[in-house]
Write a protein that holds these residues in place. Sequence first.
Motif, PDB file in Angstrom:
ATOM      1  N   ASP A 137      -4.675  -0.538 -14.009  1.00 27.66           N
ATOM      2  CA  ASP A 137      -6.058  -0.685 -14.445  1.00 27.66           C
ATOM      3  C   ASP A 137      -6.925   0.213 -13.569  1.00 27.66           C
ATOM      4  N   VAL A 138      -7.139   1.435 -14.033  1.00 24.14           N
ATOM      5  CA  VAL A 138      -7.957   2.391 -13.285  1.00 24.14           C
ATOM      6  C   VAL A 138      -9.415   2.124 -13.652  1.00 24.14           C
ATOM      7  N   ASN A 139     -10.131   1.499 -12.780  1.00 23.26           N
ATOM      8  CA  ASN A 139     -11.472   1.042 -13.147  1.00 23.26           C
ATOM      9  C   ASN A 139     -12.557   1.582 -12.233  1.00 23.26           C
ATOM     10  N   ARG A 140     -12.291   2.709 -11.589  1.00 22.98           N
ATOM     11  CA  ARG A 140     -13.315   3.252 -10.696  1.00 22.98           C
ATOM     12  C   ARG A 140     -13.443   4.765 -10.904  1.00 22.98           C
ATOM     13  N   PHE A 141     -14.338   5.165 -11.769  1.00 22.86           N
ATOM     14  CA  PHE A 141     -14.764   6.552 -11.836  1.00 22.86           C
ATOM     15  C   PHE A 141     -16.216   6.596 -11.365  1.00 22.86           C
ATOM     16  N   TYR A 142     -16.620   7.719 -10.842  1.00 25.16           N
ATOM     17  CA  TYR A 142     -17.957   7.796 -10.260  1.00 25.16           C
ATOM     18  C   TYR A 142     -19.017   8.315 -11.235  1.00 25.16           C
ATOM     19  N   ASP A 143     -18.584   8.936 -12.336  1.00 25.18           N
ATOM     20  CA  ASP A 143     -19.565   9.588 -13.193  1.00 25.18           C
ATOM     21  C   ASP A 143     -20.207   8.647 -14.204  1.00 25.18           C
ATOM     22  N   GLY A 202     -12.826   9.652   0.987  1.00 21.89           N
ATOM     23  CA  GLY A 202     -14.175  10.065   0.614  1.00 21.89           C
ATOM     24  C   GLY A 202     -14.659   9.237  -0.546  1.00 21.89           C
ATOM     25  N   PHE A 203     -13.733   8.827  -1.401  1.00 22.51           N
ATOM     26  CA  PHE A 203     -14.063   7.869  -2.449  1.00 22.51           C
ATOM     27  C   PHE A 203     -12.816   7.063  -2.785  1.00 22.51           C
ATOM     28  N   THR A 204     -13.052   5.850  -3.247  1.00 21.95           N
ATOM     29  CA  THR A 204     -11.955   4.976  -3.643  1.00 21.95           C
ATOM     30  C   THR A 204     -11.674   5.165  -5.129  1.00 21.95           C
ATOM     31  N   GLY A 205     -10.741   4.409  -5.646  1.00 18.34           N
ATOM     32  CA  GLY A 205     -10.413   4.532  -7.051  1.00 18.34           C
ATOM     33  C   GLY A 205      -9.577   5.756  -7.329  1.00 18.34           C
ATOM     34  N   CYS A 206      -9.832   6.376  -8.488  1.00 13.00           N
ATOM     35  CA  CYS A 206      -8.980   7.473  -8.940  1.00 13.00           C
ATOM     36  C   CYS A 206      -9.819   8.418  -9.793  1.00 13.00           C
ATOM     37  N   GLU A 207      -9.872   9.684  -9.449  1.00 11.66           N
ATOM     38  CA  GLU A 207     -10.600  10.683 -10.212  1.00 11.66           C
ATOM     39  C   GLU A 207      -9.655  11.790 -10.653  1.00 11.66           C
ATOM     40  N   PHE A 208      -9.898  12.322 -11.836  1.00 10.36           N
ATOM     41  CA  PHE A 208      -9.043  13.373 -12.362  1.00 10.36           C
ATOM     42  C   PHE A 208      -9.516  14.747 -11.910  1.00 10.36           C
ATOM     43  N   ASP A 232     -19.016  14.855  -0.723  1.00 11.44           N
ATOM     44  CA  ASP A 232     -20.163  15.682  -1.107  1.00 11.44           C
ATOM     45  C   ASP A 232     -20.213  15.961  -2.602  1.00 11.44           C
ATOM     46  N   LYS A 233     -19.359  15.323  -3.393  1.00 11.33           N
ATOM     47  CA  LYS A 233     -19.450  15.452  -4.848  1.00 11.33           C
ATOM     48  C   LYS A 233     -20.456  14.462  -5.409  1.00 11.33           C
ATOM     49  N   HIS A 234     -20.357  13.203  -4.978  1.00 16.33           N
ATOM     50  CA  HIS A 234     -21.263  12.166  -5.457  1.00 16.33           C
ATOM     51  C   HIS A 234     -22.315  11.801  -4.414  1.00 16.33           C
ATOM     52  N   HIS A 235     -22.125  12.304  -3.192  1.00 20.34           N
ATOM     53  CA  HIS A 235     -23.056  12.023  -2.097  1.00 20.34           C
ATOM     54  C   HIS A 235     -23.237  10.521  -1.914  1.00 20.34           C
ATOM     55  N   ARG A 236     -22.117   9.831  -1.841  1.00 16.53           N
ATOM     56  CA  ARG A 236     -22.139   8.386  -1.682  1.00 16.53           C
ATOM     57  C   ARG A 236     -21.322   7.964  -0.470  1.00 16.53           C
ATOM     58  N   PHE A 237     -21.803   6.940   0.189  1.00 22.63           N
ATOM     59  CA  PHE A 237     -21.046   6.317   1.266  1.00 22.63           C
ATOM     60  C   PHE A 237     -20.225   5.168   0.691  1.00 22.63           C
ATOM     61  N   GLY A 238     -19.149   4.867   1.357  1.00 22.76           N
ATOM     62  CA  GLY A 238     -18.318   3.746   0.967  1.00 22.76           C
ATOM     63  C   GLY A 238     -17.592   3.189   2.175  1.00 22.76           C
ATOM     64  N   ALA A 239     -16.921   2.083   1.978  1.00 29.41           N
ATOM     65  CA  ALA A 239     -16.162   1.443   3.058  1.00 29.41           C
ATOM     66  C   ALA A 239     -14.824   0.979   2.514  1.00 29.41           C
ATOM     67  N   TYR A 240     -13.880   0.876   3.410  1.00 30.54           N
ATOM     68  CA  TYR A 240     -12.533   0.451   3.008  1.00 30.54           C
ATOM     69  C   TYR A 240     -11.915  -0.374   4.124  1.00 30.54           C
ATOM     70  N   PHE A 241     -11.357  -1.524   3.728  1.00 28.27           N
ATOM     71  CA  PHE A 241     -10.666  -2.416   4.664  1.00 28.27           C
ATOM     72  C   PHE A 241      -9.232  -2.590   4.198  1.00 28.27           C
ATOM     73  N   SER A 242      -8.279  -2.587   5.134  1.00 27.65           N
ATOM     74  CA  SER A 242      -6.887  -2.846   4.758  1.00 27.65           C
ATOM     75  C   SER A 242      -6.159  -3.497   5.922  1.00 27.65           C
ATOM     76  N   PHE A 243      -5.124  -4.245   5.566  1.00 26.07           N
ATOM     77  CA  PHE A 243      -4.292  -4.912   6.566  1.00 26.07           C
ATOM     78  C   PHE A 243      -2.879  -5.031   6.018  1.00 26.07           C
ATOM     79  N   GLY A 244      -1.913  -4.612   6.805  1.00 26.79           N
ATOM     80  CA  GLY A 244      -0.516  -4.731   6.405  1.00 26.79           C
ATOM     81  C   GLY A 244       0.106  -3.398   6.070  1.00 26.79           C
ATOM     82  N   TYR A 245       1.341  -3.455   5.590  1.00 28.05           N
ATOM     83  CA  TYR A 245       2.074  -2.254   5.224  1.00 28.05           C
ATOM     84  C   TYR A 245       1.585  -1.721   3.879  1.00 28.05           C
ATOM     85  N   GLU A 246       1.795  -0.445   3.652  1.00 28.87           N
ATOM     86  CA  GLU A 246       1.341   0.195   2.418  1.00 28.87           C
ATOM     87  C   GLU A 246       2.487   0.291   1.422  1.00 28.87           C
ATOM     88  N   PHE A 247       2.191  -0.038   0.173  1.00 28.02           N
ATOM     89  CA  PHE A 247       3.189   0.119  -0.905  1.00 28.02           C
ATOM     90  C   PHE A 247       2.472   0.153  -2.250  1.00 28.02           C
TER      91      PHE A 247
END
Length: 765
Positions: free
Chosen positions: A510-516, A676-682, A750-765
Amino acid sequence: MMLSLCVPFLLQAQFAPETAFVERPKVGLVLSGGGARGAAHIGVIRLLEEMDIPIDYVAGTSMGAIVGALYAIGYTSDDMDSLLMVQDWKALLSNGVPRTMQPYAQRMAEQRYQVSIPYVNVVRTEGNVRYRDGGFKVRRSSERAFPKVLARPGLIDGQNLLNTFTELTIAYHDSMSYAAFPRSFACVATDMVTGDAVVLRQGYIAESMRASMSIPGVFYPIYKDSMVLVDGGVVNNYPVNVAREMGADIIIGVDLSTGAAKISQLRSFAGIFERLIGTMGADLHRQNLEDTDLLVAPQVAHFPVMGFDTLRLSQLIEIGYQTALQSKSQLESLKAKLSLFASPMGEKDCLSADSTVLESPVLQEWNKPIMEHIVVRGTHRDDILVLLAEYDIVEGKPFDEAMLTDAVNRIYGLGTFSSVRYHLLGRGPYVLEILVSSNPLNQVELGLHLDSEEAAAALFSVGVNRLKLTGPKLDLTTRLSINPWVEAHAAYALRNMPQVNVALRYRFSDVNRFYDTNDHAFNYHYYGSELYLSDIFSRNFDLRFGARYDYFLVRDLYREKQIERIYTDTESYDSYVGLYASLRNNLFNAAYLPTTGYAYGVEAAYNMKNRSRSGTHFWTLQAHASTAISLSSTTVLQPAAYIRMLFGESVPFVYGNNMGGYLAGRYTRQQIPFVGFTGCEFAERQLVVLRVDLRQQLTSDLYFSGIVNYAHSSHKLRQTLEGRGIWGFGGGLVYNTTVGPLSLYAHWNDKHHRFGAYFSFGYEF
């Protein structure tokens, strides 16, 4: 006490005829246990060497057994000092071999799963079951297989320590009496079956050293014959009585016991456990103290038992030396008395015969000896021979010690065996004896991950015969999250041949994060199958050749105008077939926050639309590379590069290039991380991402991490350097825990000129 012991000998020497020979009293050195505090023994030995005090017998327990064994076979105090300082104690006191010596699959599993539980199938009789046989009712017993989880007998398996002891004693691998050493030796272990002390005077010296220091519950015990051997300190931590039995007339003892404990020392598990061990053999300890002629008792109570860092070890050696200096006058008196005894030639014994400078095994010249024969015990011989041949250990060929140790470490790193021991027998040509104990081949593994993008994710895997060297294997793995997937993997491993693999996969994304735009979605179900060959040349990297079948069920497709121009429409139901080849490796010294090493991967694939009348086909080429560069002891630079290129007239949307976030492959298999941004952009068909991480260690486990990355995409290859790219910046704190890093980042692009934050804990998979 020492003087009274020497008087009879002195009188005998005084009134004996000048031509008579009176053997001098034998001196025994007794070294107590004490963990890292045992480094003080080396300081005491240094003074004994400087004063030319002859030592005939050595007896020790735990760390005293380790130092004593090395001293008995010829290591000097300087040798042992150097050895202590160069060891990687964190690796020695951990499970498994260094990460770079593990096969690729094991390395990848270790950075995904926090929990790994081995199990075996146990057959149980369920009683009589009634059924019909030829029209008659009969009863027969029924048997069913049930999984049984095996408990670990300790926290540390001790394989790395055993390997090190084996290396250090390589000149004395034959099973022999320790009385044949340059200095006669014995050490003490405890048999958990009977609760009695066991004095080890013969056999394989490395295993005796390992048994004597096996703290119950901390290290795996040594299983020998009908005994289960653990630390000798449980019953006899200061074995003066053993040295007496060996024939010592005079005892020089080094006792590291801390005496009565303070209440403040009994407020932790380590303090209580240490005190408990100390009280179990208290009566014998008092007797042995009374039977000591010259006692050296360094005050080391303020040092932790497991404090194996170089600063503390060097301090302990110096404390041992300075404490021994306080007894220098007594040692000089002892030396003077011993020198009064006549030699067989009627001359004064100048102690040269008793304090011969022994050649250290460290300095021996091996000069590429020949391996005449290889003996394997505990598993099929051909399996081990194939593995040894991968590291050029072959019968009839020259070898060196480092090559042999590396091969044994890598075999153990497979995880198939719970222990891998080796003995180099003879004096050349040599016989290599490999002794292995099998691990449970089945495993259940669990990984957990929390972050601000998916909330929570769990990775669960069940493996049947996963660690088997040859034959069939089966794995079932599932990821539970808002973007779940499941994979069934079956394989058949052939000896000295590539492994044949079949995989079935399902994924919902479920790709639900585009910036445009705010009203968008790219949701799809993916079903895939794969047939491929792996382990083609070596298990140390992942080389695959195979074929894929991909089926996509796409819904709620949002398409930007730019994306419509670059990629072809993907229908609701589309399937593709393809051929591919890939090569991956990861030789970082740590799964997370590495300080040295590198990783790389490359894959080329040819794909075509299944049953397509138009003959749609396209190529994909993707690669990545990264390395860790230590700028100082606390600063690491980690540059990385990612490339993905698409070729063909019609490239489907579902294979398009996309990037974003901190986790590769989160929403699509081909997703490249971009801070620089979360989600997924093409992006367009030719995508290049360059990234640099700079980490500064603030405390032992806390780091500041700064990230700069740049992405550039173009429609055609010749336009790769044309146009404007995207810059992304991130920075934050990372705390390294035993179950994975705890991270908090802020980022901007510098594409959307937006700040964001990200938190994570644990191993990546």
